[in-house]
Design a protein around this motif. Structure first.
Motif, PDB file in Angstrom:
ATOM      1  N   SER A 194     -14.192  12.695 -34.980  1.00  0.00           N
ATOM      2  CA  SER A 194     -13.168  12.322 -35.941  1.00  0.00           C
ATOM      3  C   SER A 194     -13.045  10.796 -36.062  1.00  0.00           C
ATOM      4  CB  SER A 194     -11.862  12.968 -35.480  1.00  0.00           C
ATOM      5  OG  SER A 194     -10.804  12.496 -36.204  1.00  0.00           O
ATOM      6  N   LYS A 195     -13.030  10.118 -34.911  1.00  0.00           N
ATOM      7  CA  LYS A 195     -12.901   8.659 -34.944  1.00  0.00           C
ATOM      8  C   LYS A 195     -14.128   7.997 -35.564  1.00  0.00           C
ATOM      9  CE  LYS A 195      -9.679   7.922 -31.178  1.00  0.00           C
ATOM     10  NZ  LYS A 195      -9.517   7.585 -29.761  1.00  0.00           N
ATOM     11  N   ALA A 196     -15.320   8.517 -35.238  1.00  0.00           N
ATOM     12  CA  ALA A 196     -16.551   7.937 -35.778  1.00  0.00           C
ATOM     13  C   ALA A 196     -16.578   8.086 -37.299  1.00  0.00           C
ATOM     14  CB  ALA A 196     -17.773   8.613 -35.148  1.00  0.00           C
ATOM     15  N   ILE A 197     -16.140   9.235 -37.807  1.00  0.00           N
ATOM     16  CA  ILE A 197     -16.106   9.455 -39.259  1.00  0.00           C
ATOM     17  C   ILE A 197     -15.166   8.452 -39.919  1.00  0.00           C
ATOM     18  CG2 ILE A 197     -15.274  11.038 -41.052  1.00  0.00           C
ATOM     19  CD1 ILE A 197     -16.403  13.348 -39.363  1.00  0.00           C
ATOM     20  N   GLU A 198     -13.962   8.308 -39.346  1.00  0.00           N
ATOM     21  CA  GLU A 198     -12.980   7.378 -39.933  1.00  0.00           C
ATOM     22  C   GLU A 198     -13.547   5.960 -39.979  1.00  0.00           C
ATOM     23  OE1 GLU A 198     -10.285   8.181 -41.424  1.00  0.00           O
ATOM     24  OE2 GLU A 198     -10.404  10.296 -40.867  1.00  0.00           O
ATOM     25  N   HIS A 199     -14.178   5.544 -38.885  1.00  0.00           N
ATOM     26  CA  HIS A 199     -14.695   4.180 -38.865  1.00  0.00           C
ATOM     27  C   HIS A 199     -15.860   3.996 -39.830  1.00  0.00           C
ATOM     28  CE1 HIS A 199     -17.309   0.865 -37.600  1.00  0.00           C
ATOM     29  NE2 HIS A 199     -16.158   0.239 -37.566  1.00  0.00           N
ATOM     30  N   GLU A 200     -16.765   4.974 -39.847  1.00  0.00           N
ATOM     31  CA  GLU A 200     -17.943   4.858 -40.697  1.00  0.00           C
ATOM     32  C   GLU A 200     -17.544   4.836 -42.175  1.00  0.00           C
ATOM     33  OE1 GLU A 200     -20.795   3.927 -40.070  1.00  0.00           O
ATOM     34  OE2 GLU A 200     -22.064   4.575 -41.729  1.00  0.00           O
ATOM     35  N   PHE A 201     -16.548   5.593 -42.535  1.00  0.00           N
ATOM     36  CA  PHE A 201     -16.047   5.596 -43.918  1.00  0.00           C
ATOM     37  C   PHE A 201     -15.558   4.196 -44.294  1.00  0.00           C
ATOM     38  CE2 PHE A 201     -12.212   6.415 -46.721  1.00  0.00           C
ATOM     39  CZ  PHE A 201     -12.941   6.653 -47.876  1.00  0.00           C
ATOM     40  N   LYS A 202     -14.729   3.616 -43.432  1.00  0.00           N
ATOM     41  CA  LYS A 202     -14.189   2.284 -43.708  1.00  0.00           C
ATOM     42  C   LYS A 202     -15.310   1.248 -43.782  1.00  0.00           C
ATOM     43  CE  LYS A 202      -9.766   3.074 -41.511  1.00  0.00           C
ATOM     44  NZ  LYS A 202      -9.256   3.124 -40.149  1.00  0.00           N
ATOM     45  N   ARG A 203     -16.279   1.367 -42.877  1.00  0.00           N
ATOM     46  CA  ARG A 203     -17.384   0.403 -42.845  1.00  0.00           C
ATOM     47  C   ARG A 203     -18.166   0.443 -44.147  1.00  0.00           C
ATOM     48  NH1 ARG A 203     -22.828  -0.206 -42.220  1.00  0.00           N
ATOM     49  NH2 ARG A 203     -23.092   2.040 -42.467  1.00  0.00           N
ATOM     50  N   GLN A 204     -18.519   1.662 -44.590  1.00  0.00           N
ATOM     51  CA  GLN A 204     -19.322   1.769 -45.810  1.00  0.00           C
ATOM     52  C   GLN A 204     -18.561   1.247 -47.030  1.00  0.00           C
ATOM     53  OE1 GLN A 204     -21.403   5.433 -46.607  1.00  0.00           O
ATOM     54  NE2 GLN A 204     -22.114   5.669 -44.499  1.00  0.00           N
TER      55      GLN A 204
END
Ligand code: ZN
Ligand code: MN
Length: 477
Positions: free
Chosen positions: A224-234
């Motif tokens: 869940s945390k990795a998805i949230e961060h990756e979304f923001k990064r992209q």
């Protein structure tokens, strides 16, 4: 800025099947044995050794397919996926390329927002690779016990739009596989592993963006945390005019960020071709019908029956039935209380919190939790005492009743209006500053006053009664 974008997620799950022996040889699959004690010429990839497909693997994969609404291919084949890595002694993995065993399935997931259908492209069978162990002297050690352990790879359609949906999908899939007895699905032992394919696009756009693949995520929380961060990064990169590159990324638990690992191989780099040593897999209608008869009650069916029998919401029932042990536990505990909804929420709130590691067991007896729910529902204890009790009885074997414990430890709820009014008057008298703050429009002051009255009851006060008294007295000020 983020609200102008949506995330598009597809998941790939690798799940180790709980067959006794490996997919192409008779070696055992048991987890945790001494390194390199469960190997033979076939799974070590020695020249001349020939693989023979384990029929149990086909049965299990078809069962997983039927349970996830897939069509079952009457004819499929196995292919070599060629790549070099030290944990793969043959330098190819036997997998399925363009003719998977199961296809066109779907799962229905439930989040707080309601139910959603997530498409499943396929399920195919393949062999697991060995394990690399990096020791302190910076040497890499190889354990081939896992080589040839059967896997199913379950690939979802890119239908997932949030981290909540991703986790709900994984929990539903895990529940189905567990209910069917196909796998223990332990993330911490690697028998249930998930890769996340994620891209972003502006709201309303039709074309898909470039996706990255997040790997080695071994808990729902990290996923869940990795998805949230990756979304923001992209999104940030796109807004800055940068280009997203197709790559494999890892997740750093310490700083909560994803990082680039390597450029993603193109599918053509694997030089797939049909394994010439294995015959095609032909599945008959009778074979499938036999498996259909073995499908047990599945999570969705159990969920429906929980909703109607115990008057809990669809979301509550989804959480309770997402783990067979918890569902069994709930239906055991429910025998000891008529307050079914309170019981469900105690499990979702308190029990889940206590089982903080996902593979842990429930360590509070069902009759104890049932009685706590009953006492709470009858107003004999308040909700914060409920929490205290769950913690107090966790891991304890209980001889007497919960009520006796409550009485002996002075934990019964205090609803006596006269006494609570007296406490409130005391607080008003001794802490005039709080009353003053309230009059000056500080809304937190009321909460603080309630907290002070609650403290005078040692936390056992009836919050509704206290709130009423405090509200009325403040109006008179
Ligand atoms: Zn073997
Ligand atoms: Mn795979």
């Amino acid at each position: 800025m983020l609200e102008n974008y949506e995330m598009i997620i597809g998941l790939e799950v690798h799940c180790e099947l709980a067959t006794k022996t490996k997919i192409f040889c008779a070696c055992p699959t048991k987890f945790g044995a001494q390194p390199n004690t469960q190997v033979c010429p076939v799974c070590l990839g020695l020249p001349g050794a020939l693989p023979v497909l384990n029929e149990e693997v086909v049965k299990s994969a078809v069962k997983a397919g039927v349970a996830t609404n897939c069509k079952i291919a009457r004819f499929s084949k196995q292919d070599r996926k060629n790549y070099f890595y030290p944990d793969l002694p043959k330098a190819y993995q036997i997998s399925q390329y363009d003719m998977p065993l199961c296809y066109d399935g779907h799962l229905v997931i439930e989040t707080e927002k309601g139910a959603t259908k997530i498409g499943e492209t396929l399920i195919h069978i393949e062999e697991d690779a060995g394990k690399l162990i990096h020791d302190k002297e910076k040497a890499a050690l190889l354990d081939f016990n896992r080589c040839g352990v059967p896997l199913i790879e379950v690939v979802s359609k890119p239908d997932i739009r949030s981290s909540e949906e991703a986790v709900a999908y994984l929990k539903k899939l895990r529940a189905i596989l567990q209910y069917c007895g196909l796998s223990d699905c332990k993330m911490n032992e690697g028998s249930f592993r998930c890769d996340v394919n994620l891209s972003v696009r502006k709201m309303g756009e039709q074309n898909l963006g470039v996706r990255t693949e997040l790997k080695n995520l071994n808990s729902f929380q990290f996923i869940s945390k990795a998805i949230e961060h990756e979304f923001k990064r992209q999104v940030a990169d796109i807004e800055n005019g940068e280009i997203i590159v197709q790559e494999t990324r890892g997740y750093d638990k310490k700083c909560g960020k994803t990082f680039s690992m390597r450029k993603k191989e193109d599918i053509k780099d694997y030089r797939y071709f049909q394994d010439p040593e294995l015959v095609p897999i032909i599945v008959s209608d009778e074979f499938i019908e036999g498996i259909e008869k073995e499908i047990p009650v599945l999570p969705d069916e159990r969920k429906k029956s929980c909703i109607s029998k115990y008057a809990i919401t669809a979301y509550e029932a989804e959480l309770i039935t997402s783990n067979k042990e918890i569902a069994d536990y709930f239906e055991e505990a429910v025998k000891f209380t008529s307050k079914t909804k309170i019981l469900a929420n105690l499990i979702i709130g308190e029990v889940f919190k206590m089982i903080d590691r996902e593979d842990d067991k429930v360590k509070i007896e069902s009759f104890v939790l049932g009685e706590i729910a009953q006492l709470s529902g009858e107003g004999y204890i308040n909700s914060s005492v409920c929490k205290k009790l769950v913690a107090a009885f966790w891991g304890e074997s209980v001889k007497s009743s919960v009520k006796k414990y409550v009485d002996e430890n002075d934990l019964a709820q205090v609803s006596d209006k006269e006494l609570l009014t007296k406490y409130t008057i005391d607080v008003f008298k001794n802490m005039p500053k709080l009353v003053e703050d309230f009059k000056n429009g500080k809304s937190n002051a009321k909460k603080a006053i309630i907290g002070q009255v609650m403290a005078k009851t040692n936390g056992n006060g009836n919050p509704i009664v206290i709130n009423d008294i405090v509200t009325k007295m403040l109006e008179l000020q």
